[in-house]
Design an enzyme around this catalytic site. Sequence first.
Site, mmCIF file in Angstrom:
data_model
loop_
_atom_site.group_PDB
_atom_site.id
_atom_site.type_symbol
_atom_site.label_atom_id
_atom_site.label_comp_id
_atom_site.label_asym_id
_atom_site.label_seq_id
_atom_site.Cartn_x
_atom_site.Cartn_y
_atom_site.Cartn_z
ATOM 1 N N LYS A 1 0.885 -1.160 0.023
ATOM 2 C CA LYS A 1 -0.012 0.151 -0.026
ATOM 3 C C LYS A 1 0.805 1.102 0.041
ATOM 4 O O LYS A 1 0.528 2.349 -0.643
ATOM 5 C CB LYS A 1 -0.950 -0.003 1.116
ATOM 6 C CG LYS A 1 -2.133 -1.025 1.077
ATOM 7 C CD LYS A 1 -2.896 -1.291 2.276
ATOM 8 C CE LYS A 1 -3.771 -2.360 2.151
ATOM 9 N NZ LYS A 1 -4.544 -2.741 3.349
ATOM 10 N N GLN B 1 -5.440 -1.655 9.501
ATOM 11 C CA GLN B 1 -5.233 -2.919 8.868
ATOM 12 C C GLN B 1 -5.956 -4.141 9.789
ATOM 13 O O GLN B 1 -5.349 -4.085 10.907
ATOM 14 C CB GLN B 1 -3.789 -3.262 8.880
ATOM 15 C CG GLN B 1 -3.417 -4.344 8.185
ATOM 16 C CD GLN B 1 -3.880 -4.305 6.772
ATOM 17 O OE1 GLN B 1 -3.528 -3.276 6.098
ATOM 18 N NE2 GLN B 1 -4.175 -5.532 6.112
ATOM 19 N N ASP C 1 -11.505 3.002 3.811
ATOM 20 C CA ASP C 1 -11.627 1.497 3.731
ATOM 21 C C ASP C 1 -13.226 1.319 3.287
ATOM 22 O O ASP C 1 -13.563 0.297 3.075
ATOM 23 C CB ASP C 1 -11.211 0.644 4.760
ATOM 24 C CG ASP C 1 -10.491 -0.414 4.384
ATOM 25 O OD1 ASP C 1 -10.122 -0.799 3.097
ATOM 26 O OD2 ASP C 1 -10.008 -1.361 5.289
#
Length: 302
Positions: free
Chosen positions: A66, A110, A133
């Site tokens: 990422k 995460q 997200d």
Amino acid sequence: MIAPEPLSNALRKTENVSATLLNGTLLAKRIRSQIRSKLKKLTFTPGLAVVQVGEDPASTIYIRHKQRDCEKVHFHSEVHRLPAEITQERLIQHVEGLNARQDIHGILVQMPLPDSIAAQPVIDAIAPDKDADGLTPVNLGNLLINRERITPCTPAGIIHLIESTGKPVAGKQAVCVGRSQLVGKPVGLMLLNRHATVTYCHSRTKNLTEVTQSADILVVAVGKPEIVTADMVKPGALVIDVGINAIGHRLVGDVKFDEVKEVAGFITPVPGGVGPMTRAMLLENTLKLARARSQSAPNRSI
Ligand code: NDP
């Protein structure tokens, strides 16, 4: 979402593959290039903060990817590595600190978090207008009422892959195997919003093969290696394999690629299918959040 265009290179029929391969790596590269173009119109640099709790090795690799993606599109990115022993309260405070930062436009925590921490309260703590997200209740709620704004990255990437075929979704039978909050459930809603007839399968589904055989569009997000075999797939179906399973040093999906490619019309490989598209959607979401922020607060120095 950037309007996807049919990609002659990303849709490649190879000699050994009967189905057309949906190349997520190429499609993601195209999307990053579009993001770089859009960035030229911004007067500031979008910033993404990724929070990692503990040292899960797979998460460390995903986060490195990422960060590299952010470099490719000239975003600012930072990784906040917090100890596995952190309390839920401290983690939430950390997220709230990021919510308050003017230079951070997207936040991603995460997953998975250590067992001692419940994920949902942490997700709830992310400000919806920084939710890169797309997993906060506000953004999932918007998806539910067909007001797609910031959508979860993997489902958004899957929709791009499906739309890249140029085939209509409306009226098609879509089957999602897996109903997780992260992938299965939201991708089914996104297909429903595009007028597919959607069926969900899960661990309690009794007639899995019968249901998957009816699918024009089959999305498999289970996390069990090669659970979907050729006999479960309708000839010509569009098959999206979300699964990532490590078998020794090899990565395999949830779909038995070698035999399903002989039956399907389109198929995503693992790796190189959904994974790169998930990351591309993270960039796209961060850009959307950054632009929305600049439009809603013209005088704020961000
Ligand atoms: P979850 O474990 O959260 O969900 C798995 C789903 O599969 C559940 O709904 C479960 O049913 C269902 N399931 C389990 N066994 C069966 C079965 N035998 N038949 C039918 N359904 C079954 O996983 P995720 O959705 O988070 O991830 C799925 C896979 O996708 C994993 O391999 C993960 O690594 C991968 N992944 C890949 C991403 C990418 O970018 N490529 C991103 C995210 C995930 P029930 O609800 O009843 O338990």
